[in-house]
Design an enzyme around this catalytic site. Structure first.
Site, PDB file in Angstrom:
ATOM      1  N   PHE A  65       0.542  -1.200   0.139  1.00  0.00           N
ATOM      2  CA  PHE A  65      -0.099  -0.150  -0.185  1.00  0.00           C
ATOM      3  C   PHE A  65       0.858   1.166  -0.420  1.00  0.00           C
ATOM      4  O   PHE A  65       1.528   1.414   1.114  1.00  0.00           O
ATOM      5  CB  PHE A  65      -0.790  -0.157   0.877  1.00  0.00           C
ATOM      6  CG  PHE A  65      -1.878   0.671   1.150  1.00  0.00           C
ATOM      7  CD1 PHE A  65      -3.001   1.193   0.372  1.00  0.00           C
ATOM      8  CD2 PHE A  65      -1.625   1.342   2.444  1.00  0.00           C
ATOM      9  CE1 PHE A  65      -3.910   1.154   0.526  1.00  0.00           C
ATOM     10  CE2 PHE A  65      -3.277   2.471   2.545  1.00  0.00           C
ATOM     11  CZ  PHE A  65      -3.821   2.583   1.550  1.00  0.00           C
ATOM     12  N   SER A 133       3.235  -6.910   1.937  1.00  0.00           N
ATOM     13  CA  SER A 133       1.812  -6.045   2.802  1.00  0.00           C
ATOM     14  C   SER A 133       1.161  -6.537   1.874  1.00  0.00           C
ATOM     15  O   SER A 133      -0.206  -7.368   1.717  1.00  0.00           O
ATOM     16  CB  SER A 133       2.595  -5.063   2.712  1.00  0.00           C
ATOM     17  OG  SER A 133       1.585  -4.679   4.005  1.00  0.00           O
ATOM     18  N   MET A 134      -0.030  -5.540   1.914  1.00  0.00           N
ATOM     19  CA  MET A 134      -1.040  -6.121   1.228  1.00  0.00           C
ATOM     20  C   MET A 134      -0.683  -6.550  -0.141  1.00  0.00           C
ATOM     21  O   MET A 134      -1.564  -7.149  -1.612  1.00  0.00           O
ATOM     22  CB  MET A 134      -1.504  -4.300   0.217  1.00  0.00           C
ATOM     23  CG  MET A 134      -2.643  -3.698   1.322  1.00  0.00           C
ATOM     24  SD  MET A 134      -3.751  -2.474   0.353  1.00  0.00           S
ATOM     25  CE  MET A 134      -3.689  -1.551   1.903  1.00  0.00           C
ATOM     26  N   TRP A 158      -0.429  -8.137   4.192  1.00  0.00           N
ATOM     27  CA  TRP A 158      -1.426  -7.931   4.587  1.00  0.00           C
ATOM     28  C   TRP A 158      -3.071  -7.841   4.048  1.00  0.00           C
ATOM     29  O   TRP A 158      -2.770  -8.010   3.118  1.00  0.00           O
ATOM     30  CB  TRP A 158      -1.573  -5.847   5.347  1.00  0.00           C
ATOM     31  CG  TRP A 158      -2.817  -5.253   6.015  1.00  0.00           C
ATOM     32  CD1 TRP A 158      -2.315  -4.751   7.182  1.00  0.00           C
ATOM     33  CD2 TRP A 158      -3.719  -4.869   5.174  1.00  0.00           C
ATOM     34  NE1 TRP A 158      -3.552  -4.795   7.600  1.00  0.00           N
ATOM     35  CE2 TRP A 158      -4.530  -4.470   5.792  1.00  0.00           C
ATOM     36  CE3 TRP A 158      -4.777  -5.198   4.118  1.00  0.00           C
ATOM     37  CZ2 TRP A 158      -5.709  -3.313   6.039  1.00  0.00           C
ATOM     38  CZ3 TRP A 158      -5.733  -4.940   4.160  1.00  0.00           C
ATOM     39  CH2 TRP A 158      -6.117  -3.950   4.520  1.00  0.00           C
ATOM     40  N   ASP A 179       6.372  -6.300  13.755  1.00  0.00           N
ATOM     41  CA  ASP A 179       5.585  -5.715  12.741  1.00  0.00           C
ATOM     42  C   ASP A 179       4.195  -4.957  13.309  1.00  0.00           C
ATOM     43  O   ASP A 179       3.178  -5.770  13.621  1.00  0.00           O
ATOM     44  CB  ASP A 179       4.737  -6.497  11.670  1.00  0.00           C
ATOM     45  CG  ASP A 179       3.829  -6.284  10.075  1.00  0.00           C
ATOM     46  OD1 ASP A 179       3.625  -5.249  10.550  1.00  0.00           O
ATOM     47  OD2 ASP A 179       4.345  -6.653   9.549  1.00  0.00           O
ATOM     48  N   HIS A 211       7.706  -4.180   9.569  1.00  0.00           N
ATOM     49  CA  HIS A 211       6.662  -4.370   8.470  1.00  0.00           C
ATOM     50  C   HIS A 211       7.666  -4.043   7.273  1.00  0.00           C
ATOM     51  O   HIS A 211       7.591  -4.856   6.351  1.00  0.00           O
ATOM     52  CB  HIS A 211       5.869  -3.647   8.093  1.00  0.00           C
ATOM     53  CG  HIS A 211       4.786  -3.334   8.031  1.00  0.00           C
ATOM     54  ND1 HIS A 211       3.806  -4.857   7.236  1.00  0.00           N
ATOM     55  CD2 HIS A 211       4.283  -2.759   7.044  1.00  0.00           C
ATOM     56  CE1 HIS A 211       2.965  -4.462   6.916  1.00  0.00           C
ATOM     57  NE2 HIS A 211       3.096  -4.119   5.548  1.00  0.00           N
TER      58      HIS A 211
HETATM   59  O1  9J3 Z   1       0.147  -2.329   1.603  1.00  0.00           O
HETATM   60  C1  9J3 Z   1       0.559  -2.567   3.319  1.00  0.00           C
HETATM   61  O2  9J3 Z   1       1.305  -1.517   4.280  1.00  0.00           O
HETATM   62  C2  9J3 Z   1      -0.808  -2.388   4.334  1.00  0.00           C
HETATM   63  C3  9J3 Z   1      -0.794  -1.691   5.270  1.00  0.00           C
HETATM   64  C4  9J3 Z   1      -2.103  -0.680   5.542  1.00  0.00           C
HETATM   65  O3  9J3 Z   1      -1.160  -0.104   5.503  1.00  0.00           O
HETATM   66  O4  9J3 Z   1      -3.041  -1.129   5.752  1.00  0.00           O
HETATM   67  C5  9J3 Z   1      -3.415  -0.221   6.329  1.00  0.00           C
HETATM   68  C6  9J3 Z   1      -4.677   0.451   5.188  1.00  0.00           C
END
Ligand code: 9J3
Ligand code: ZN
Length: 264
Positions: A65, A133-134, A158, A179, A211
């Protein structure tokens, strides 16, 4: 040896060869403009320069993200130099959610195997996905949508969806003990737990990590990712020694879970 496994590439591995900053293959790269593609945001393809070893398996990698391709760029040459075609991508927008990132990883693999300038170097039957993450949540979405994928590696993933019983792709999940954005207790650990028990799966929790540990060169991430991609995209059992028996906790490994021996 190669006579037994047509997908085996490169010399027999050692601890030092999987920990090295570069593997045995010299790497070239080519950029793919977002204007030239649909379904994802363009990116960079890293590939072994030589054509002497035939085709290679391939992996597409999504950032997280608000992040760009640059945040996962270190994986391009590090994995490609071991004998993979690696496509680090940008997403259509930096706000895209995990399900969209999964679709974009698959669009990138389709571009790579069907239209890219290196399509002749890629074995379209041996593909994998990774992401941070995402983007890691997206790699689970991609595996769920396309069971023919041979490997998935979510990095501090995530996702709001915690249930991954549909996945049939061998999956190695990296979590980070520190994280606070995708805490392992509500993301990486339940994702691992909710993959089928019969699946070849593993969970590696990085020690003293955050993270954003997957956003820079990391030898623990590299060596186990290389081993997982080799073992499941190339069917290369020479790498099984690094995965089974399960790695013990160490300075960089807080915890490792998995099922051994591997079955696929
Ligand atoms: O891709 C990410 O770092 C997901 C973590 C995040 O900010 O989720 C909150 C919506
Ligand atoms: Zn689900």
């Amino acid at each position: 040896h190669a006579a037994d496994n047509p997908y085996e590439r490169g010399p027999a591995p050692t601890q030092s060869s999987i920990e090295a900053l570069r593997g045995p293959y010299a790497v070239s790269q080519t950029s793919v403009s977002s204007l030239a593609v649909t379904g994802f945001g363009g990116g960079t393809i890293y590939y072994p320069t030589s054509t002497a070893d035939g085709t290679f398996g391939a992996v597409a990698i999504s950032p997280g993200f608000t992040a760009y391709e640059s945040s996962i760029a270190w994986l391009g040459p590090r994995l490609a130099s071991q004998g993979f075609v690696v496509f680090t991508i940008d997403t259509n927008t930096t706000m895209d959610q995990p399900a969209s990132r999964g679709d974009q990883l698959l669009a990138a693999l389709d571009y790579l195997t069907q239209r890219s300038s290196v399509r002749g170097r890629v074995d379209a039957t041996r593909l994998g996905v990774m992401g941070h993450s995402m983007g890691g949540g997206g790699s689970l979405e991609a595996a769920k949508d396309r069971p023919s994928l041979q490997a998935a590696i979510p990095l501090t993933p995530w996702n709001l969806d915690k249930t991954w019983s549909e996945v049939r792709t061998p999956t190695l999940i990296f979590g980070a003990d520190g994280d606070t954005i995708a805490p392992v207790s509500s993301h990486a650990e339940p994702f691992y737990q909710n993959l089928p028990s019969s699946l070849d799966k593993a969970y590696l929790e990085l020690n003293n990590a955050t993270h954003f540990t997957p956003n820079s060169n990391d030898t623990t991430i590299a060596k186990y990712s290389i081993s997982w991609l080799k073992r499941f995209i190339d069917n290369d059992t020479r790498y099984e020694q690094f995965l089974c028996p399960l790695p013990r906790p160490s300075l960089t490994i807080e915890e490792y879970r998995g099922n051994c021996p591997h079955t696929s």
